[in-house]
Design an enzyme around this catalytic site. Structure first.
Site, mmCIF file in Angstrom:
data_model
loop_
_atom_site.group_PDB
_atom_site.id
_atom_site.type_symbol
_atom_site.label_atom_id
_atom_site.label_comp_id
_atom_site.label_asym_id
_atom_site.label_seq_id
_atom_site.Cartn_x
_atom_site.Cartn_y
_atom_site.Cartn_z
ATOM 1 N N LYS A 188 137.718 65.920 41.487
ATOM 2 C CA LYS A 188 138.437 66.416 40.300
ATOM 3 C C LYS A 188 137.482 66.655 39.132
ATOM 4 O O LYS A 188 136.333 66.225 39.151
ATOM 5 C CB LYS A 188 139.536 65.422 39.921
ATOM 6 C CG LYS A 188 140.716 65.510 40.892
ATOM 7 C CD LYS A 188 141.923 64.753 40.403
ATOM 8 C CE LYS A 188 143.077 64.958 41.393
ATOM 9 N NZ LYS A 188 144.181 64.048 41.156
ATOM 10 N N ARG A 215 143.248 58.913 47.943
ATOM 11 C CA ARG A 215 143.389 60.294 48.427
ATOM 12 C C ARG A 215 142.028 60.965 48.288
ATOM 13 O O ARG A 215 141.479 61.015 47.185
ATOM 14 C CB ARG A 215 144.468 61.002 47.598
ATOM 15 C CG ARG A 215 144.819 62.381 48.079
ATOM 16 C CD ARG A 215 145.964 62.954 47.237
ATOM 17 N NE ARG A 215 146.370 64.261 47.724
ATOM 18 C CZ ARG A 215 145.784 65.402 47.404
ATOM 19 N NH1 ARG A 215 144.745 65.397 46.591
ATOM 20 N NH2 ARG A 215 146.229 66.542 47.899
#
Ligand code: 9MG
Length: 288
Positions: A224, A258
């Site tokens: 991210k 995740r």
């Protein structure tokens, strides 16, 4: 006492040590080279590689949730995810998760054999809560401020941790009221979903405060922009930064990580588990 197992349909996931959820995007830009059938086959092959690398869960996403992403209709999302769920279900016993907010997709995915509904909107779309409650699936309730189109424009909180915590408690209570038992519920602070770098860092530092209610915590930090901002790296070169944040999350109480880079994350979590006690769930077994 934290819940150490998660009931995912006909499967039970042991969360006594942290496990990895492998990311499988089935949006057109992911596996679209040779048409729908070949795209599904390529997606399944990729998923099976992630399982080999030690993923305990595969999270299938048929609609992008990135900042600025445009929604797709339920019928198209179903066309993308159902063939992959069906083939994967036959090929591996790992838990199949579907990243969706739509009641039609929740029902279709559950009928096809998914065991977990991963909803970045925490079952707030009309009919989503009822659809999930009527299934036997576990649910992941994620916090997001705003929606993917606009969420990074001006995120704002008085106390990000307390606001995220209150939201997740309220959504978990709605699930219980709808008939779900606590051993089907996972919570997630939603890193990068309507949060600045400072908000993300504060959540990561104080992650333990979110586990106070005893529900297992899932975190997604992999590749991210938080990793990009901390390391100065582009999207394709964020493995080390992602793994470092995964380790911090696990040390601060996360039970499901995740991740795109499954092998690296599984190795790191094995090291964490060795230090904190208990074996990990890495399924590839042999030392490498
Ligand atoms: C789909 N998706 C993308 N990022 C995510 C995150 O951080 N958590 C969950 N639960 N899903 C995510």
């Amino acid at each position: 006492m934290p819940i150490a197992t998660l009931r995912c349909g006909d499967k039970t996931l042991d969360l006594s040590t942290p496990v990895v959820m492998g990311v499988l995007n089935v949006t057109p830009d992911s596996f679209s080279d040779g048409g729908r059938f070949l795209a599904a086959q390529a997606a399944v092959e990729h998923a099976l590689r992630l399982v080999e690398e030690g993923a305990a869960i595969i999270d299938i996403g048929g609609e992008s949730t990135r900042p600025g992403a445009v929604p797709v209709p339920a019928a198209e999302e179903l066309r993308r995810v159902l063939p992959v769920i069906e083939q994967l279900r036959r090929a591996t016993p790992v838990v199949i998760s579907v990243d969706t907010s739509k009641p039609e997709v929740i029902r279709g995915a559950a009928a096809a054999g998914a065991g977990l509904i991963n909803d970045v909107r925490a079952l707030r779309e009309p009919g989503a809560l009822e659809a999930a409650a009527a299934s036997e699936c576990a649910v992941c309730l994620m916090h997001m401020q705003g929606d993917p189109r606009t969420m990074q424009q001006a995120p704002s909180y008085v106390d990000v941790v307390n606001e995220v915590k209150s939201f997740l408690e309220e959504r978990a209570q709605s699930c219980r009221t709808a008939g779900m038992s606590s051993d089907r519920i996972v919570i997630d602070p939603g890193f990068g979903f309507g949060k600045t770098l400072e908000h993300n860092l504060e959540l990561l530092r104080r992650l333990g405060e979110l586990t106070a209610g005893g529900l297992p915590l899932l975190v997604g930090l992999s590749r991210k922009s938080i990793v990009g901002k901390l390391t100065g790296r582009g999207a394709g070169e964020r493995v080390y930064g992602s793994v470092a944040l995964a380790v911090i999350a696990a040390l601060n109480g996360a039970r499901i990580i995740r991740a795109h880079d499954v092998a690296a994350t599984v190795d790191a979590l094995r090291a964490v588990a060795a230090v904190t006690g208990g074996a990990t769930h890495a399924s590839h077994g042999q030392p490498r």
